[in-house]
Write a protein that holds these residues in place. Structure first.
Motif, PDB file in Angstrom:
ATOM      1  N   VAL A  75       0.842  -1.209   0.000  1.00 34.44           N
ATOM      2  CA  VAL A  75       0.000   0.000   0.000  1.00 34.44           C
ATOM      3  C   VAL A  75       0.872   1.254   0.000  1.00 34.44           C
ATOM      4  CG1 VAL A  75      -1.678   1.318   1.339  1.00 34.44           C
ATOM      5  CG2 VAL A  75      -1.955  -1.149   1.076  1.00 34.44           C
ATOM      6  N   THR A  76       1.969   1.220   0.771  1.00 30.79           N
ATOM      7  CA  THR A  76       2.879   2.370   0.810  1.00 30.79           C
ATOM      8  C   THR A  76       3.477   2.650  -0.557  1.00 30.79           C
ATOM      9  OG1 THR A  76       3.429   1.905   3.124  1.00 30.79           O
ATOM     10  CG2 THR A  76       4.934   3.326   1.901  1.00 30.79           C
ATOM     11  N   LEU A  77       3.913   1.597  -1.261  1.00 26.89           N
ATOM     12  CA  LEU A  77       4.470   1.766  -2.600  1.00 26.89           C
ATOM     13  C   LEU A  77       3.437   2.349  -3.552  1.00 26.89           C
ATOM     14  CD1 LEU A  77       6.500  -1.554  -2.953  1.00 26.89           C
ATOM     15  CD2 LEU A  77       7.437   0.749  -2.749  1.00 26.89           C
ATOM     16  N   ILE A  78       2.204   1.879  -3.439  1.00 25.08           N
ATOM     17  CA  ILE A  78       1.139   2.394  -4.309  1.00 25.08           C
ATOM     18  C   ILE A  78       0.871   3.869  -4.011  1.00 25.08           C
ATOM     19  CG2 ILE A  78      -1.325   2.208  -4.835  1.00 25.08           C
ATOM     20  CD1 ILE A  78      -1.063  -0.813  -4.434  1.00 25.08           C
ATOM     21  N   VAL A  79       0.841   4.233  -2.721  1.00 30.17           N
ATOM     22  CA  VAL A  79       0.599   5.636  -2.342  1.00 30.17           C
ATOM     23  C   VAL A  79       1.727   6.526  -2.871  1.00 30.17           C
ATOM     24  CG1 VAL A  79       0.464   7.230  -0.399  1.00 30.17           C
ATOM     25  CG2 VAL A  79      -0.812   5.081  -0.334  1.00 30.17           C
ATOM     26  N   ILE A  80       2.971   6.082  -2.726  1.00 27.14           N
ATOM     27  CA  ILE A  80       4.113   6.868  -3.226  1.00 27.14           C
ATOM     28  C   ILE A  80       4.002   7.053  -4.735  1.00 27.14           C
ATOM     29  CG2 ILE A  80       6.609   6.871  -3.563  1.00 27.14           C
ATOM     30  CD1 ILE A  80       6.853   5.423  -0.871  1.00 27.14           C
ATOM     31  N   THR A  81       3.633   5.986  -5.440  1.00 24.21           N
ATOM     32  CA  THR A  81       3.494   6.067  -6.899  1.00 24.21           C
ATOM     33  C   THR A  81       2.361   7.010  -7.283  1.00 24.21           C
ATOM     34  OG1 THR A  81       4.290   3.791  -7.068  1.00 24.21           O
ATOM     35  CG2 THR A  81       3.217   4.711  -9.010  1.00 24.21           C
ATOM     36  N   ILE A  83       1.262   9.574  -5.524  1.00 24.25           N
ATOM     37  CA  ILE A  83       1.711  10.951  -5.255  1.00 24.25           C
ATOM     38  C   ILE A  83       2.641  11.422  -6.369  1.00 24.25           C
ATOM     39  CG2 ILE A  83       3.068  12.391  -3.699  1.00 24.25           C
ATOM     40  CD1 ILE A  83       2.034  10.669  -1.383  1.00 24.25           C
ATOM     41  N   ALA A  84       3.578  10.549  -6.780  1.00 23.08           N
ATOM     42  CA  ALA A  84       4.495  10.911  -7.862  1.00 23.08           C
ATOM     43  C   ALA A  84       3.727  11.163  -9.161  1.00 23.08           C
ATOM     44  CB  ALA A  84       5.529   9.803  -8.063  1.00 23.08           C
TER      45      ALA A  84
END
Length: 555
Positions: A75-81, A83-84
């Motif tokens: 989920v963290t990786l998806i959120v970072i992506t 946002i980017a």
């Protein structure tokens, strides 16, 4: 790996298993202080099977596996992506800015300091940047590892579905009931009703398992497969063979090579046609709206083009072109050939094609022509030998002339506003005179020139802007999307429902479990026990919640 032996059925279970894979008896549980057996409901996720991420934690591989198998990490990786990706939409990406401008100049001029920072950080090409691709790859790795970590115990749990279950397993299900006196007719009626509701019934020595909707448990993992395929298609867009998105300007009458075809295909712009609103009688109904516009509005613009194929296979040899395809390229009508598609996306009207200049004496009011020359703006010559012994050299050429801090510069490489610095050599002279000439400009650099260069005439032509696209990733993206939606439907509209019948003396115990929609399985059981003496199941979790609520109220 330590193994755990069930003391009830003697089945050997893997370390980390909570419920025996054979009989369902709890293997590890905390006892209450009084020593009584706990009434806590069983954890039926994967039917208590062990997960690799919860068992192994010794080597580096184990730690990497455990890290990526975490839902929080995914989920963290998806959120970072996300946002980017959102940052990439603040300003237009480089592919959406005009093709004839320098990106660093465009972002600075259009958006000021923010645009300059945006460009310097590389955000203008965000979706093709290495770190963005790494994020996409990490999401894919996380999905794959998390899926394998969960699908293996799920497979083991579903494979070992047995009618015979331990008494504790039956008693500590969420839905449970006891009936002391049940006839064979009642039991037969109950089982027949379950079969009519499309339950698959398995019997073993009086023990019964009725099950339906098992395939729905695979829905989330079908989602993951579709998502992985979709991400793979997205990553393949960075492979030139799989995805091409380029742009080319083609002037009327010009034949140029199609980008990214390795010189195999050429395109000729035979004619560019533009129609604007107001050109026909039918457009009179738009007269009032058109009067409020600052300029003409294009109704249709198209390129009549010819595609040629280079049949010369020798590297470095002059191309030998043969006609391959001819068609008109419109905004909603692409010209397609050999996997490529040409889209009409832009145009420029009245681009300068050539300019003619004359040389006359500076003090000649009649501007009597002493010599003349013509400059091809696409490929200007460095030197021109003229009549009467004059010789002219192009010292500097500014295709799109403008002044910056008192210095002449060019905004683009396209001849929109051409200007030249000429070195004019008079007859029998080795010392040149410097002249600056352009549209509406004629400057004597020294103020003492004997001869003057003046604009005589010019030719213009239209230029078409075509997007060159080749996309083999669309079928992959489409397949991933279809599989993802199948998984969504599979997991959303069906549920895995199980009903156990456990014979006990002259009666029976009844237990049921579902991965979701407990109301639905209650209705199934209610219909199945109609006209029998079997007691309806009780929701033990709901009873526990009501009991806690009463205790809190009594306090």
């Amino acid at each position: 790996m330590r193994e755990i032996k069930c003391d009830a059925c003697h089945h050997i279970n893997r370390e980390g298993t909570e419920l025996c894979e054979s009989c369902g008896k709890p293997l590890v549980e905390k006892q209450q202080a009084e020593g009584k057996e706990t009434k806590k409901l069983l954890n039926m996720r994967y039917d208590g099977s062990s997960r690799r991420s919860m068992t192994y934690n010794k080597s580096v591989v184990d730690r990497v596996w455990n890290f990526f198998s975490s839902v929080k990490v995914g989920v963290t990786l998806i959120v970072i992506t996300l946002i980017a990706s959102a940052v990439g939409t603040i300003l237009p990406q480089q592919m959406y800015i005009p093709q004839n401008v320098q990106p660093e100049v465009h972002y600075k001029d259009q958006y000021g300091l923010i645009g300059q920072i945006y460009y310097q950080l590389g955000l203008h090409e965000l979706y093709s940047s290495w770190w963005y691709m790494i994020l996409i790859a990490l999401i894919g790795i996380s999905i794959i590892i998390a899926s394998i970590d969960r699908v293996v115990p799920l497979y083991r749990a579903l494979k070992n579905q047995k009618p015979t279950r331990h008494t504790t397993f039956i008693q500590r299900q969420r839905l449970h009931s006891k009936t002391d006196d049940v006839t064979d007719a009642d039991k037969h009626t109950f089982i027949s009703n379950l079969k009519r509701m499309r339950y698959k019934v398995t019997e073993d020595n009086g023990h019964v398992l009725a099950e339906k909707g098992r395939f729905s448990r695979w829905g989330p993992y079908v989602n993951h497969v579709g998502l992985i395929i979709f991400l793979l298609g997205a990553l393949l867009r960075f492979v030139p063979f799989m995805y091409i998105d380029d742009f080319v300007w083609v002037r009327e009458g010009e034949t140029v090579v199609v980008p990214d075809t390795n010189g195999e295909y050429f395109i000729e712009n035979k004619d560019f046609i533009i129609e604007t609103y107001g050109d026909s009688e039918e457009d009179t109904r738009f007269k009032e709206a058109l009067e409020n516009q600052s300029g003409p509005i294009a109704k249709n613009f198209q390129t009549n083009a010819v595609i040629y194929r280079n049949v010369e296979t020798v590297v470095g040899a002059e191309p030998q072109l043969e006609k391959f395809k001819e068609d008109s390229i419109l905004v909603n009508h692409a010209l397609k050939f050999d996997g490529f598609a040409l889209y009409q996306t832009s145009y420029q009207l009245n681009e300068f094609k050539s300019m003619s200049f004359i040389i006359h004496e500076t003090n000649d009011a009649d501007e009597t022509e002493l010599a003349s020359f013509k400059v091809d703006l696409t490929n200007p010559a460095e030197e021109y030998q003229l009549d009467n012994g004059f010789r002219v050299m192009i010292d500097q050429y500014f295709p799109d002339y403008y002044i910056d801090d008192g210095e002449p510069r060019s905004q683009t490489k396209n001849p929109k506003n051409p200007a030249f610095v000429f070195l004019v050599y008079p007859p029998d002279s080795s010392e040149p005179e410097v002249s600056f000439a352009g549209i509406g400009r004629n400057v004597d650099a020294s103020g003492e020139n004997q001869y003057k260069v003046g604009l005589q005439d010019f030719e213009v032509r239209d230029v078409t802007g075509l997007t060159v696209r080749k996309d083999y990733t669309l079928p992959i993206l489409g397949l991933g999307g279809i599989i993802f939606m199948i998984g969504v439907i599979q997991g959303m509209y069906w549920q895995h429902r199980r009903v156990w019948i456990h014979p006990k003396n002259n009666g029976l115990w009844l237990a049921a479990h579902t991965n979701k929609n407990w109301f639905g399985i209650k209705k199934d059981i209610e219909k199945a026990i109609m006209k029998t003496n079997i007691n309806m199941v009780v929701d033990q979790e709901q009873e526990e919640q009501e009991l806690q609520k009463q205790q809190e109220q009594n306090k």
